[in-house]
Design a protein around this motif. Sequence first.
Motif, PDB file in Angstrom:
ATOM      1  N   PRO A  62      -6.589  -0.456  -1.208  1.00 40.15           N
ATOM      2  CA  PRO A  62      -6.793   0.801  -0.485  1.00 40.15           C
ATOM      3  C   PRO A  62      -5.655   1.061   0.510  1.00 40.15           C
ATOM      4  O   PRO A  62      -5.648   2.081   1.181  1.00 40.15           O
ATOM      5  CB  PRO A  62      -8.115   0.545   0.254  1.00 40.15           C
ATOM      6  CG  PRO A  62      -8.111  -0.933   0.511  1.00 40.15           C
ATOM      7  CD  PRO A  62      -7.329  -1.581  -0.610  1.00 40.15           C
ATOM      8  N   HIS A  63      -4.722   0.125   0.605  1.00 37.43           N
ATOM      9  CA  HIS A  63      -3.622   0.239   1.577  1.00 37.43           C
ATOM     10  C   HIS A  63      -2.303   0.524   0.866  1.00 37.43           C
ATOM     11  O   HIS A  63      -2.057  -0.001  -0.212  1.00 37.43           O
ATOM     12  CB  HIS A  63      -3.457  -1.062   2.366  1.00 37.43           C
ATOM     13  CG  HIS A  63      -4.636  -1.407   3.211  1.00 37.43           C
ATOM     14  ND1 HIS A  63      -4.920  -0.761   4.387  1.00 37.43           N
ATOM     15  CD2 HIS A  63      -5.624  -2.315   3.029  1.00 37.43           C
ATOM     16  CE1 HIS A  63      -6.024  -1.270   4.908  1.00 37.43           C
ATOM     17  NE2 HIS A  63      -6.478  -2.212   4.107  1.00 37.43           N
ATOM     18  N   GLY A  64      -1.455   1.285   1.529  1.00 42.39           N
ATOM     19  CA  GLY A  64      -0.122   1.528   0.987  1.00 42.39           C
ATOM     20  C   GLY A  64       0.748   0.289   1.057  1.00 42.39           C
ATOM     21  O   GLY A  64       1.651   0.107   0.233  1.00 42.39           O
ATOM     22  N   VAL A 114      -1.167   2.125  -2.780  1.00 43.76           N
ATOM     23  CA  VAL A 114      -2.590   2.362  -2.973  1.00 43.76           C
ATOM     24  C   VAL A 114      -2.822   2.432  -4.474  1.00 43.76           C
ATOM     25  O   VAL A 114      -2.279   3.311  -5.151  1.00 43.76           O
ATOM     26  CB  VAL A 114      -3.037   3.669  -2.286  1.00 43.76           C
ATOM     27  CG1 VAL A 114      -4.435   4.068  -2.748  1.00 43.76           C
ATOM     28  CG2 VAL A 114      -2.996   3.500  -0.776  1.00 43.76           C
ATOM     29  N   GLN A 142      -4.064   6.962  -9.058  1.00 41.94           N
ATOM     30  CA  GLN A 142      -3.479   5.975  -8.155  1.00 41.94           C
ATOM     31  C   GLN A 142      -2.524   5.037  -8.869  1.00 41.94           C
ATOM     32  O   GLN A 142      -1.522   4.630  -8.305  1.00 41.94           O
ATOM     33  CB  GLN A 142      -4.588   5.097  -7.558  1.00 41.94           C
ATOM     34  CG  GLN A 142      -5.439   5.777  -6.535  1.00 41.94           C
ATOM     35  CD  GLN A 142      -6.437   4.795  -5.942  1.00 41.94           C
ATOM     36  OE1 GLN A 142      -6.500   3.627  -6.325  1.00 41.94           O
ATOM     37  NE2 GLN A 142      -7.208   5.271  -4.992  1.00 41.94           N
ATOM     38  N   TYR A 191       1.305  12.021  -0.343  1.00 38.44           N
ATOM     39  CA  TYR A 191       0.961  10.790   0.371  1.00 38.44           C
ATOM     40  C   TYR A 191       1.035  11.036   1.871  1.00 38.44           C
ATOM     41  O   TYR A 191       1.900  11.790   2.334  1.00 38.44           O
ATOM     42  CB  TYR A 191       1.960   9.677   0.040  1.00 38.44           C
ATOM     43  CG  TYR A 191       1.734   9.038  -1.304  1.00 38.44           C
ATOM     44  CD1 TYR A 191       0.860   7.970  -1.449  1.00 38.44           C
ATOM     45  CD2 TYR A 191       2.408   9.500  -2.429  1.00 38.44           C
ATOM     46  CE1 TYR A 191       0.642   7.383  -2.678  1.00 38.44           C
ATOM     47  CE2 TYR A 191       2.201   8.913  -3.669  1.00 38.44           C
ATOM     48  CZ  TYR A 191       1.319   7.851  -3.791  1.00 38.44           C
ATOM     49  OH  TYR A 191       1.113   7.272  -5.009  1.00 38.44           O
ATOM     50  N   ASN A 208       0.955   6.553   5.813  1.00 35.17           N
ATOM     51  CA  ASN A 208       0.523   5.181   5.540  1.00 35.17           C
ATOM     52  C   ASN A 208       0.471   4.854   4.063  1.00 35.17           C
ATOM     53  O   ASN A 208       0.048   3.776   3.676  1.00 35.17           O
ATOM     54  CB  ASN A 208      -0.869   4.946   6.128  1.00 35.17           C
ATOM     55  CG  ASN A 208      -0.861   5.119   7.627  1.00 35.17           C
ATOM     56  OD1 ASN A 208       0.077   4.700   8.293  1.00 35.17           O
ATOM     57  ND2 ASN A 208      -1.882   5.766   8.145  1.00 35.17           N
ATOM     58  N   GLN A 261      -1.397   6.647   1.894  1.00 35.07           N
ATOM     59  CA  GLN A 261      -2.644   7.094   1.252  1.00 35.07           C
ATOM     60  C   GLN A 261      -2.333   8.249   0.315  1.00 35.07           C
ATOM     61  O   GLN A 261      -1.669   9.212   0.718  1.00 35.07           O
ATOM     62  CB  GLN A 261      -3.657   7.573   2.305  1.00 35.07           C
ATOM     63  CG  GLN A 261      -4.388   6.471   3.017  1.00 35.07           C
ATOM     64  CD  GLN A 261      -5.113   5.525   2.071  1.00 35.07           C
ATOM     65  OE1 GLN A 261      -5.602   5.935   1.016  1.00 35.07           O
ATOM     66  NE2 GLN A 261      -5.142   4.259   2.445  1.00 35.07           N
TER      67      GLN A 261
END
Lengths: 789, 156
Positions: free
Chosen positions: A49-51, A112, A291, A698, A701, A703
């Motif tokens: 879930p994180h870049g 992500v 994604q 994006y 971060n 996302q």
Amino acid sequence: MATTVAAPARVFGSGIRRREDPRLLTGTARYTADFTLPGQLYAAILRSPHGHARIRKIGSSAAKAAPGVVAVFTGADTEGVLQSIPCAWLVPNSDLKVAPYPPLARDVVRYVGDAVAVVVAESAQQAYDAVELIDVDYQPLPATVDPEHAVKPGAPQLHGEAPNNIAFHWTVAGGDVDAAFKAAEVVVRDRIVQQRLIPTAMETRGALAHYVPATGELTLWNTTQNPHIVRFIMSLVTGIPEDRLRVIAPEVGGGFGSKIPQIQGDFITVFCSMKLGRPVKWIESRSENYQSTTHGRDHVQDVELAATKDGRILGLRCTVWAGMGAYLSTAAPGIPTILHGLMLSGPYKIGAVKEDVYGVYTNTTPVEAYRGAGRPEATFMLERIIDRLADEIGVDPVEVRRRNLIPPFDNGFDVITGLKYDSGNYKGALDKALAHAGYEQLRAEQAEARKKGRYLGIGVSMYVEICGLGPSQVAGAVGFQGGLWESAIVRFHPSGKAHVFIGSSPHGQGEETTFAQIVADELGVSVNDVKVVHGDTDITPMGWGTYGSRTTAVSGAALAIATRKIKEKARLLTSHLLEAAVEDIDYANGKFFVRGFPDRHKTIQDIALMANVAWNMPQGMEPGLEATTSYDPPNFVFPFGAHLAVVEVQPETGHIELKRYVAVDDCGPQINPMIVEGQVHGGVVQGIGQALWEQAVYDANGQLLTGSLADYAIPRADVLPDIEVLSTVTPSPHHPLGVKGIGEAGTIASTCTVYNAVIDALEPFKVQSIQMPLTPERVWRAIAERKGA
Amino acid sequence: MKLSVSIQVNGRTYDREIEPRLLLVHFLRDSIALTGTKIGCDTSQCGACTVLLDDVAVKACTCLAAQADGCSVTTIEGLAPDGRLNALQEAFWTKHGLQCGFCTPGMIFAAQALLRVNGNPSPEQIRHALEGNLCRCTGYQNIVRSVQAAAAAGVR
Ligand code: FES
Ligand code: FES
């Protein structure tokens, strides 16, 4: 009374209905997701879930204990089993830094959607439920998402191997660009952002892997455009020998480049099946697709054009920052370089070109080919900057193009970037587009409309594209880690029906029909008697796949040559059976006959029977009626065209109405004009999508804010006009059928055509540039800013 | 907890024990193995899953199988049971209204639903009626032509 009998219509060139359609129209076609094997398990992938983050710990005990769960694997489990995912286009002289690309993330996640763990369960629902129970402790790291900013000092770093996030720096140069700019009477500049796009094939990606431990054999059903490349790469990553590895591309629901690369999910699925010895299926959800399957474009471009006051182009100089995403996808480095920089001369005589391209790692989904791949980005730069030049010197943009066009040629023209175009009549395409659209009339209407406060815009873009990839020697020279030839087998059965086996892998483009037309045209059999087989590496001969508008251009050439070999063998066998000299055997409409004696003949069906029973073969002739050809093209092919759009902009709201769209494309002789037209429609609409609606966004971060079809706007039926499709025909001199390619043409021209039309509409406001997509808000703001200024 | 449902699909009744959360599209594809109905998204945008539910076009991913209990569903497999295409399928074939075919089953039902209420739609009306069905291949133009041809052939 004499009756005239119409000559039988030639099957080559007729818009017959497609052979593949009945199964697609009845729901009996099988796509990867539609297969179920006995004992099959389902994989669901946990994604970052994180870049950008460090993985401190993965807790999977709750998931392992969940109902139906058979196994949970993380990156550590793949140690020693899976190699890093290779990059297959190692562009030379670019200081390329290929960072390791683990199929399952090890210590760090970099975008992500990066794969972190996989759950395998008895049902898909159980797998998805259990994924929720995996507990990952992440330490978030700073992210960087913009390719231009990512190279600046102080930007977060993705890979130790690539200082300043620079994956490569590539240059193309031809002529003396500095001299051109020194000599220039006019210099125009622009900054263009080719926003990031999501290919959005309506079928997402997926895989069904069946590994049999007892034999070490893997069968993989895969949503791919190139099953033979899949077999090669899968073998390198898993160590399963290619002879034990069968890749099947069943029905494939569109690709547009996103089904070229091998992605993490493919390897993970195979890994799970290898570990568990049972069939494992993984099918992406759309959000997962957005994604984790590849994106396209993502260029920041600085462009400068040097010209004379009367609009003669002297030189082009550009710098491009091309976002590569977090890892280098299969073909990624070749796209903003070879397929982009070499095309910067377009259909024009340009004496000097220089481009610097920086490929940049960012905390985003890996970027790959997307319909047009590099060529739309080149065409846009050139066609946009020419409009800027026209505006600067006060000359009609069409006239500026005319002053620079390469004159018609039918056998080779060298452009300054080092390519040799095969054939072209650019003026012919432009004239046809203008005449059909009524260009003078449109300009008059525009002037009238302006007096009434209405803002019509007319945009033109031309293009030349490089496709039919390509000579394998060139592929090797430009760092492509494979060949680009194709092969075809034609096999006649005793009853005179035939199978064709090809190595490329169409997925909507209609080659089951057009290739049957090639055979039917050469040998006088019915199209319905020729079955074209593709997409199974155990059955079909080697081929490098369907992308780059290459299938008809390369596979089609292999097939034409194989068919001609059949014809030659049939002629020899006829001469033997009829006891006539070979030189006296003629062929017409499916019959081989003795010249002057049309009744003394054998049909191709007779020959198929006699060759297969082999009762009476000439000395030394092998039984059977079958031919194989491997074809490596001597050059690329270069389709071209001219497109024109008419728009109306409402300055109060920024709303754009696309009123007309005219496409003139030249792909050489058309095997099936109905299919060609369909390719143009689809291509043009995708390009319009880039101009007006589509953008992957994006946040800082990393996302992905446009992570589903609710947020990412692909064109809908109700927002488009009919496309007016026309063509010219300029055969390729080196292709056995003269054909080129049409899969990407529409997309390459249409983005800039529409963009130029919108900017033309806003001429009274002196708006020169708006960031794509041209949403009403952006258009309105651009007008407001100019009014303020 | 399991629910029993009885759903008629293409004229045949299927009695199944299902999880309450099971979507109609998964019932069709997984429970009774009719895979002609496609899944193209997870946000009810694409229309690939469109079927007829008691003669109304619905997105089968927006509907629970439990809601279809006692109802009659028509899927793409139900249109040409003897292998002969119906007039609407025939029109899509003749007008090249499909390329990869993934959106096609849903498009057919969206078109069918339109023609039921409007037997002679204009191109604009067709485009409007298909706005909830996404196709990435055709640019929609030949789909519009297909629906026009079907209307001309009397499909209602
Ligand atoms: S699957 Fe996309 S709307 Fe149902
Ligand atoms: S035909 Fe491919 S999505 Fe419509």
